[in-house]
Design a protein around this motif. Structure first.
Motif, PDB file in Angstrom:
ATOM      1  N   LEU A  85       0.590  -0.919   0.224  1.00  0.00           N
ATOM      2  CA  LEU A  85      -0.277  -0.019   0.051  1.00  0.00           C
ATOM      3  C   LEU A  85       0.410   1.217   0.089  1.00  0.00           C
ATOM      4  CD1 LEU A  85      -2.654   1.869   0.615  1.00  0.00           C
ATOM      5  CD2 LEU A  85      -1.771   1.823   2.982  1.00  0.00           C
ATOM      6  N   PHE A  86       2.066   1.182   1.197  1.00  0.00           N
ATOM      7  CA  PHE A  86       2.463   2.183   0.598  1.00  0.00           C
ATOM      8  C   PHE A  86       3.387   2.537  -0.576  1.00  0.00           C
ATOM      9  CE2 PHE A  86       5.664   5.206   3.623  1.00  0.00           C
ATOM     10  CZ  PHE A  86       4.742   6.297   3.853  1.00  0.00           C
ATOM     11  N   SER A  87       3.747   1.560  -0.974  1.00  0.00           N
ATOM     12  CA  SER A  87       5.024   1.691  -1.820  1.00  0.00           C
ATOM     13  C   SER A  87       3.844   1.990  -3.123  1.00  0.00           C
ATOM     14  CB  SER A  87       5.812   0.820  -2.389  1.00  0.00           C
ATOM     15  OG  SER A  87       4.557  -0.378  -2.329  1.00  0.00           O
ATOM     16  N   THR A  88       2.755   1.907  -2.812  1.00  0.00           N
ATOM     17  CA  THR A  88       2.109   1.958  -4.397  1.00  0.00           C
ATOM     18  C   THR A  88       1.016   3.784  -4.243  1.00  0.00           C
ATOM     19  OG1 THR A  88       1.183  -1.108  -4.592  1.00  0.00           O
ATOM     20  CG2 THR A  88      -0.571   1.117  -5.215  1.00  0.00           C
ATOM     21  N   LEU A  89       0.943   4.170  -3.098  1.00  0.00           N
ATOM     22  CA  LEU A  89      -0.085   5.024  -3.100  1.00  0.00           C
ATOM     23  C   LEU A  89       1.665   5.779  -3.227  1.00  0.00           C
ATOM     24  CD1 LEU A  89      -2.043   4.841   1.006  1.00  0.00           C
ATOM     25  CD2 LEU A  89      -2.604   5.303  -1.339  1.00  0.00           C
ATOM     26  N   LEU A  90       2.879   5.803  -2.491  1.00  0.00           N
ATOM     27  CA  LEU A  90       3.763   6.792  -2.244  1.00  0.00           C
ATOM     28  C   LEU A  90       4.257   6.910  -4.095  1.00  0.00           C
ATOM     29  CD1 LEU A  90       6.013   6.465   0.601  1.00  0.00           C
ATOM     30  CD2 LEU A  90       4.554   8.409  -0.155  1.00  0.00           C
ATOM     31  N   SER A  91       4.029   6.279  -4.934  1.00  0.00           N
ATOM     32  CA  SER A  91       4.419   6.689  -6.347  1.00  0.00           C
ATOM     33  C   SER A  91       3.092   7.385  -7.444  1.00  0.00           C
ATOM     34  CB  SER A  91       4.612   4.306  -6.621  1.00  0.00           C
ATOM     35  OG  SER A  91       3.115   4.236  -7.490  1.00  0.00           O
TER      36      SER A  91
ATOM     37  N   ASN B 136      -1.083  12.005  -6.638  1.00  0.00           N
ATOM     38  CA  ASN B 136      -2.605  12.571  -7.215  1.00  0.00           C
ATOM     39  C   ASN B 136      -3.569  11.597  -6.266  1.00  0.00           C
ATOM     40  OD1 ASN B 136      -5.200  11.514  -8.546  1.00  0.00           O
ATOM     41  ND2 ASN B 136      -4.423  13.516  -9.904  1.00  0.00           N
ATOM     42  N   VAL B 137      -4.409  12.867  -5.763  1.00  0.00           N
ATOM     43  CA  VAL B 137      -5.051  12.631  -4.391  1.00  0.00           C
ATOM     44  C   VAL B 137      -6.325  11.586  -4.632  1.00  0.00           C
ATOM     45  CG1 VAL B 137      -6.973  13.574  -3.175  1.00  0.00           C
ATOM     46  CG2 VAL B 137      -4.476  15.139  -3.437  1.00  0.00           C
ATOM     47  N   PRO B 138      -6.982  11.877  -6.004  1.00  0.00           N
ATOM     48  CA  PRO B 138      -7.826  10.889  -6.144  1.00  0.00           C
ATOM     49  C   PRO B 138      -6.838   9.450  -6.383  1.00  0.00           C
ATOM     50  CG  PRO B 138      -8.427  12.855  -7.512  1.00  0.00           C
ATOM     51  CD  PRO B 138      -7.144  12.770  -6.564  1.00  0.00           C
ATOM     52  N   ARG B 139      -6.376   9.609  -7.415  1.00  0.00           N
ATOM     53  CA  ARG B 139      -5.605   8.267  -7.248  1.00  0.00           C
ATOM     54  C   ARG B 139      -5.033   7.030  -6.087  1.00  0.00           C
ATOM     55  NH1 ARG B 139      -4.896   3.104  -9.527  1.00  0.00           N
ATOM     56  NH2 ARG B 139      -3.371   2.944  -9.894  1.00  0.00           N
ATOM     57  N   CYS B 140      -4.626   8.053  -4.971  1.00  0.00           N
ATOM     58  CA  CYS B 140      -4.778   7.809  -3.926  1.00  0.00           C
ATOM     59  C   CYS B 140      -5.934   7.210  -3.272  1.00  0.00           C
ATOM     60  CB  CYS B 140      -3.503   8.614  -2.932  1.00  0.00           C
ATOM     61  SG  CYS B 140      -2.003   8.746  -2.872  1.00  0.00           S
ATOM     62  N   ALA B 141      -6.794   7.692  -2.858  1.00  0.00           N
ATOM     63  CA  ALA B 141      -7.299   7.422  -2.271  1.00  0.00           C
ATOM     64  C   ALA B 141      -8.323   6.273  -3.017  1.00  0.00           C
ATOM     65  CB  ALA B 141      -9.477   8.786  -2.263  1.00  0.00           C
ATOM     66  N   GLU B 142      -8.707   6.471  -4.144  1.00  0.00           N
ATOM     67  CA  GLU B 142      -8.464   4.818  -4.896  1.00  0.00           C
ATOM     68  C   GLU B 142      -7.980   3.747  -4.219  1.00  0.00           C
ATOM     69  OE1 GLU B 142      -9.028   2.849  -9.767  1.00  0.00           O
ATOM     70  OE2 GLU B 142      -8.287   5.387  -9.110  1.00  0.00           O
TER      71      GLU B 142
ATOM     72  N   ALA C 117     -15.528  14.762  -0.255  1.00  0.00           N
ATOM     73  CA  ALA C 117     -15.158  13.412  -2.032  1.00  0.00           C
ATOM     74  C   ALA C 117     -15.331  11.798  -1.023  1.00  0.00           C
ATOM     75  CB  ALA C 117     -13.761  13.562  -2.801  1.00  0.00           C
ATOM     76  N   VAL C 118     -16.117  11.713  -1.818  1.00  0.00           N
ATOM     77  CA  VAL C 118     -16.420   9.531  -1.219  1.00  0.00           C
ATOM     78  C   VAL C 118     -15.864   8.600  -2.065  1.00  0.00           C
ATOM     79  CG1 VAL C 118     -18.253   8.259  -0.913  1.00  0.00           C
ATOM     80  CG2 VAL C 118     -18.101  10.518   0.149  1.00  0.00           C
ATOM     81  N   THR C 119     -15.150   7.684  -2.164  1.00  0.00           N
ATOM     82  CA  THR C 119     -14.675   6.165  -2.347  1.00  0.00           C
ATOM     83  C   THR C 119     -15.052   5.081  -1.738  1.00  0.00           C
ATOM     84  OG1 THR C 119     -12.996   8.132  -2.460  1.00  0.00           O
ATOM     85  CG2 THR C 119     -12.448   5.632  -3.605  1.00  0.00           C
ATOM     86  N   HIS C 120     -15.573   4.099  -3.422  1.00  0.00           N
ATOM     87  CA  HIS C 120     -16.504   3.694  -2.720  1.00  0.00           C
ATOM     88  C   HIS C 120     -15.601   1.964  -2.835  1.00  0.00           C
ATOM     89  CE1 HIS C 120     -19.724   6.060  -1.385  1.00  0.00           C
ATOM     90  NE2 HIS C 120     -20.277   5.183  -0.575  1.00  0.00           N
ATOM     91  N   ALA C 121     -15.625   1.384  -2.433  1.00  0.00           N
ATOM     92  CA  ALA C 121     -14.947  -0.173  -3.056  1.00  0.00           C
ATOM     93  C   ALA C 121     -15.113  -1.021  -2.520  1.00  0.00           C
ATOM     94  CB  ALA C 121     -13.289   0.244  -2.543  1.00  0.00           C
ATOM     95  N   LEU C 122     -15.529  -1.767  -3.249  1.00  0.00           N
ATOM     96  CA  LEU C 122     -16.755  -4.008  -3.345  1.00  0.00           C
ATOM     97  C   LEU C 122     -15.441  -4.248  -3.594  1.00  0.00           C
ATOM     98  CD1 LEU C 122     -18.846  -5.201  -1.653  1.00  0.00           C
ATOM     99  CD2 LEU C 122     -19.602  -4.586  -3.714  1.00  0.00           C
ATOM    100  N   ARG C 123     -15.212  -5.466  -3.077  1.00  0.00           N
ATOM    101  CA  ARG C 123     -14.286  -6.018  -3.523  1.00  0.00           C
ATOM    102  C   ARG C 123     -14.192  -6.992  -4.842  1.00  0.00           C
ATOM    103  NH1 ARG C 123     -12.644 -10.732   1.494  1.00  0.00           N
ATOM    104  NH2 ARG C 123     -12.647  -8.721   2.350  1.00  0.00           N
TER     105      ARG C 123
ATOM    106  N   PHE D 214      -2.647   0.522   9.199  1.00  0.00           N
ATOM    107  CA  PHE D 214      -3.113   1.251   7.390  1.00  0.00           C
ATOM    108  C   PHE D 214      -3.567   2.056   7.270  1.00  0.00           C
ATOM    109  CE2 PHE D 214      -6.061   0.441   3.691  1.00  0.00           C
ATOM    110  CZ  PHE D 214      -5.456  -0.690   2.930  1.00  0.00           C
ATOM    111  N   ALA D 215      -4.670   2.594   8.275  1.00  0.00           N
ATOM    112  CA  ALA D 215      -5.503   3.925   7.671  1.00  0.00           C
ATOM    113  C   ALA D 215      -4.052   5.181   7.698  1.00  0.00           C
ATOM    114  CB  ALA D 215      -6.263   3.988   8.683  1.00  0.00           C
ATOM    115  N   SER D 216      -2.671   4.493   9.127  1.00  0.00           N
ATOM    116  CA  SER D 216      -2.163   5.932   9.419  1.00  0.00           C
ATOM    117  C   SER D 216      -1.141   6.190   8.007  1.00  0.00           C
ATOM    118  CB  SER D 216      -1.116   5.790  10.242  1.00  0.00           C
ATOM    119  OG  SER D 216      -0.630   3.904  10.180  1.00  0.00           O
ATOM    120  N   ARG D 217      -1.234   5.052   7.554  1.00  0.00           N
ATOM    121  CA  ARG D 217      -0.065   4.947   6.124  1.00  0.00           C
ATOM    122  C   ARG D 217      -0.959   5.681   4.956  1.00  0.00           C
ATOM    123  NH1 ARG D 217       4.089   1.501   6.202  1.00  0.00           N
ATOM    124  NH2 ARG D 217       4.813   1.440   8.284  1.00  0.00           N
ATOM    125  N   ALA D 218      -1.986   5.239   4.765  1.00  0.00           N
ATOM    126  CA  ALA D 218      -3.073   6.103   3.877  1.00  0.00           C
ATOM    127  C   ALA D 218      -2.717   6.957   3.487  1.00  0.00           C
ATOM    128  CB  ALA D 218      -4.030   5.260   3.668  1.00  0.00           C
TER     129      ALA D 218
END
Length: 525
Positions: free
Chosen positions: A102-108, A111-117, A143-149, A241-245
């Motif tokens: 997560l951390f490596s993907t987010l830091l890459s 872009n805020v919407p991309r990080c939220a996604e 801004a609300v981001t919904h993710a369903l497995r 997880f939330a702290s890294r995100a």
């Protein structure tokens, strides 16, 4: 003990306690029956591993002891704690890997919407069936981001009331999360549950996304009634997880804000696009000392008069130094000149006021300038008033290819208590142009040995072939020649060029025939 048919034929005291609550007391569990069948058909394969499985809610490992009467005594060794320890280690390793991913993907991505996604999708993959990520509001909308497995992530901006979700208002303000067991799943509003969620909500976890001093949002995790609730260990992992995100989201938001601020400031520092104003043609080109930079110490501006009867004020200058520090002073000079536009008719007064402003600033830099007041006359000619302040003299390129140096001189601006300057006047006939340029052109080093300056003489010679040429072509030609003269990879100063031209679509001021002059100019070119 199991007999030849695989039925339970005997138990010791511990086994009787184990099978007392079993509905089929005389039937062994399927895994043990299968191990007994294989044992009866021949010796157990030592490479197949020790038979193991569940008996009730406990995990056991079975070891056989054949008896003379054909029965087999199976000794069951309770390995529940070991299995649970291994499972805990596996889950911990998976969670650590997920957090690292997560951390490596987010830091890459900054872009805020991309990080939220990414954060919402990974939360639904590793923490719950569904995840909802909410970032701080912009006005009254969130801004609300919904993710369903297993489904596509959906992002939207909507008005919500955080108070309708237990713990959400506190999480958005950065307070510690409310334990999942305190939240009633039935109190979750419909907008939280993603479309396609299986069954009613069984458990809910709301946790803040901590940022850099300011909360980065909140994360809502949902599990259906058919899944187990969140354990204390899972809640701890969810907070990690939330702290890294939150850290990645906060960094992305900070970068976006800085990019927006930089873009706004950059637009003010970049030279403006030039075109025809009140019947006079203007063209400019700018190149910074370093190719990866967009602004530097050279600048130019064209300030049109309110109508064609008023003069247009043109300024071109060069601040000592390069890069951002020089660009900051460039912006200050341009803003000061803009404020002094009501006095633009008096060049010397403008220079003196600008000099005083620079002397009182904290910058220890100076600048050279050339000012021009431009007005087109009724006969199509253009009258120029030019004043230099420590700058290279403007060059007038006549339509027939003659190049004239304007003898304006003056002292630097921002270096001495007093500024002196000389103003000269000239007239541009249709097809004539006046070239203003900075020393980045004449001091470009290159040539056969790589250390020779382009020089003013070489510039004049090049301009002799530009008679009658449109301003856009002239400045492009000068910039191209200077760039070609440079030694590849060598350092150079900022370069700025401005051409002021009297268009040919008007009567000549001195009786020369524009068509003849233009033809000669084309032949020379």
């Amino acid at each position: 003990m199991l007999d030849s048919r695989g039925r339970i034929a005997g138990r010791n005291r511990a086994a009787r306690r184990l099978t007392a609550s079993s509905p089929a007391a005389d039937v062994p569990p399927s895994w043990l029956a299968e191990a007994h069948r294989r044992h009866a058909s021949g010796p157990l394969d030592p490479t197949a591993g020790t038979p193991a499985g569940l008996f009730g809610d406990r995990s056991y490992e079975a070891r056989p002891s054949p008896l003379p009467d054909g029965r087999v005594a199976w000794w069951l060794l309770d390995r529940t704690d070991l299995v649970r320890a291994h499972e805990t280690v596996r889950e911990t390793r998976e969670r650590a890997d997920a957090t690292s991913d997560l951390f490596s993907t987010l830091l890459s991505s900054l872009n805020v919407p991309r990080c939220a996604e990414v954060a919402a999708r990974m939360a639904s993959d590793h923490l719950a069936e569904a995840a909802v990520l909410i970032t701080p509001p912009a006005g009254h909308r969130y801004a609300v981001t919904h993710a369903l497995r297993g489904r596509r992530v959906v992002q939207e901006t909507r008005q919500i009331d955080p108070l309708t979700v237990p713990g959400l208002d506190e999480a958005l303000r950065g307070f510690p999360p409310v334990p999942a067991r305190w939240i009633n799943p039935g109190a979750v509003p419909d907008w939280v549950v993603p479309e396609g969620f299986s069954g009613p909500v069984g458990s809910v976890l709301v946790t803040p996304l901590p940022g850099h001093g300011v909360p980065a949002g909140a994360l809502i995790l949902l599990r259906s009634a058919t899944e187990k609730g969140f354990s204390p260990e899972e809640e701890v992992f969810a907070r990690l997880f939330a702290s890294r995100a939150g850290t990645a989201l906060s960094a992305a938001r900070l970068y976006s804000e800085q990019t927006a601020i930089t873009g706004t400031l950059m637009r003010e520092l970049l030279p403006p696009p030039l075109s025809r104003v009140h019947g006079v043609g203007y063209a400019g080109r700018y190149r910074t000392a370093l190719d990866h930079e967009r602004v530097g110490g050279d600048f130019y501006d064209v300030h049109p008069g309110p109508d064609a009867s008023a003069e247009t004020f043109v300024a071109l200058g060069d601040v000592a130094g390069k890069g951002l520090d020089a660009a900051v002073l460039t912006g200050k000079i341009r803003n000061t000149l803009h404020a002094l536009l009501p006095l633009a008719a008096d060049h010397l007064k403008v220079l003196r006021l600008l000099n005083g402003a620079l002397l009182t600033s904290h910058h220890a830099r100076f600048a050279t300038l050339v000012l021009a007041s431009v007005k087109r006359q009724d006969d199509g000619a253009v009258r120029l008033r030019l004043t230099g302040a420590g700058h290279l003299p403007p060059l007038v390129v006549r339509a027939d290819g003659r190049v004239e140096e304007m003898p304006t001189r003056g002292t630097l601006v921002g270096a001495l208590p007093e500024v002196t300057a000389r103003t000269v006047e000239t007239v541009l006939a249709p097809g004539d142009s006046c070239l203003l340029y900075t020393d980045g052109i004449t001091e470009a080093r290159g040539g056969p040995l790589g250390d020779e300056m382009f020089g003013e003489e070489r510039l004049r010679s090049a301009l002799e072939g530009c008679g009658g040429m449109p301003g856009e072509a002239m400045v492009e030609h000068v910039q191209m020649l200077a760039a070609q003269w440079l030694e590849p990879g060598s350092r150079h100063d900022d370069m700025a060029v401005v051409a002021i031209g009297a268009p040919r679509n008007g009567p000549a001021a001195d009786g020369r025939a524009p068509a003849v002059a233009g033809g000669r100019a084309r032949r020379r070119a």
